[in-house]
Design an enzyme around this catalytic site. Structure first.
Site, PDB file in Angstrom:
ATOM      1  N   HIS A   1       2.729  -2.848   1.387  1.00 25.30           N
ATOM      2  CA  HIS A   1       2.397  -3.609   2.604  1.00 25.30           C
ATOM      3  C   HIS A   1       1.051  -3.212   3.213  1.00 25.30           C
ATOM      4  CE1 HIS A   1       3.113  -0.192   5.294  1.00 25.30           C
ATOM      5  NE2 HIS A   1       4.010   0.164   4.386  1.00 25.30           N
ATOM      6  N   ASP A   2       0.357  -4.204   3.690  1.00 21.93           N
ATOM      7  CA  ASP A   2      -0.861  -4.026   4.487  1.00 21.93           C
ATOM      8  C   ASP A   2      -2.038  -3.432   3.708  1.00 21.93           C
ATOM      9  OD1 ASP A   2       0.277  -4.946   7.026  1.00 21.93           O
ATOM     10  OD2 ASP A   2       1.530  -3.159   6.865  1.00 21.93           O
TER      11      ASP A   2
END
Ligand code: UDP
Length: 215
Positions: A137-138
């Site tokens: 994620h991210d």
């Protein structure tokens, strides 16, 4: 005819051709070939192998390639050459790969078997996610970045353009607003455990990863 090329007929290219074949399996007009400038082979694994000039010279309604060469600098050079010749890029995703929510992927992606990109990641041009690698994620991945098999890139990591992450390397999770950064053109050796930022152009190895000292 819709002409599709795997650019690079060496090791990685031969792994990528089955992904292309699967992806265009429902197109009766599709012809899948290798493109390789060495001119060394006429056929590879049952597919014709053409030079770029031959590939561009064949009559076709649509013409697209996937850049299946691990060296990101070569990929960039070939991407420029393809664009100048009006050759488009086809994105390849293995049937069992996963791309989760709100992830943006730029052109030219190759995502191999069991590779995963999770939520809210941003992936630059012509990214290679080899078998069993993941981007969590991210993360923000730059252009022409290569993940070898089994790379574990945890959340909030930024990998800048042309970085190469070797087989089985682990990139420690960053924090929101303070990502772990792998600099442009850096190389992370196989099995390295990266716990802090890697400056641009530097090669790191080991656990914890440190700059490689050459004799
Ligand atoms: N290649 C090419 N044009 C270029 C550079 C490389 O056709 O401008 C081909 C080269 O002939 C070779 C392949 O790309 O067949 C790269 O193979 P290599 O084993 O270096 O890379 P890998 O398959 O491991 O990514």
């Amino acid at each position: 005819m819709n002409l599709y090329g795997v650019y690079g007929a060496s090791g990685f290219g031969r792994e990528v051709m089955p992904l292309l074949r699967a992806q265009v399996a429902n197109d009766p007009e599709a012809l899948c070939v290798f493109v390789d400038d060495s001119g060394a082979e006429d056929t590879v694994n049952g597919h014709r192998c053409l030079t770029f000039d031959q590939f561009v010279g064949l009559p076709a309604e649509n013409r697209a390639v996937t850049l299946a060469i691990a060296d990101g600098c070569i990929r960039e050079k070939l991407a420029d050459k393809c664009e100048a010749a009006g050759v488009r890029f086809i994105e390849l995703r293995a049937r069992n790969c996963m791309v989760l929510d709100e992830t943006h992927v730029a052109e030219g992606l190759i995502l191999c078997g069991f590779a995963t990109i999770t939520a809210n990641a941003s992936i630059g041009r012509h990214f290679h996610g080899n078998i069993y690698s993941y981007v969590a994620h991210d993360c923000v991945i730059g252009d022409f970045v290569t993940f070898a098999p089994g790379v574990k890139c945890n959340g909030n990591v930024h990998v800048e353009d042309h970085a190469y992450i070797g087989t089985g390397a682990i990139l420690r999770q960053g924090k929101p607003g303070k990502p772990l950064i792998i600099g442009a053109g850096a190389i992370v050796g196989m099995g390295a455990v990266v716990t802090k930022d890697v400056p641009p152009g530097v090669t790191v190895v080991g656990n914890p990863a440190r700059p490689l000292v050459r004799d």
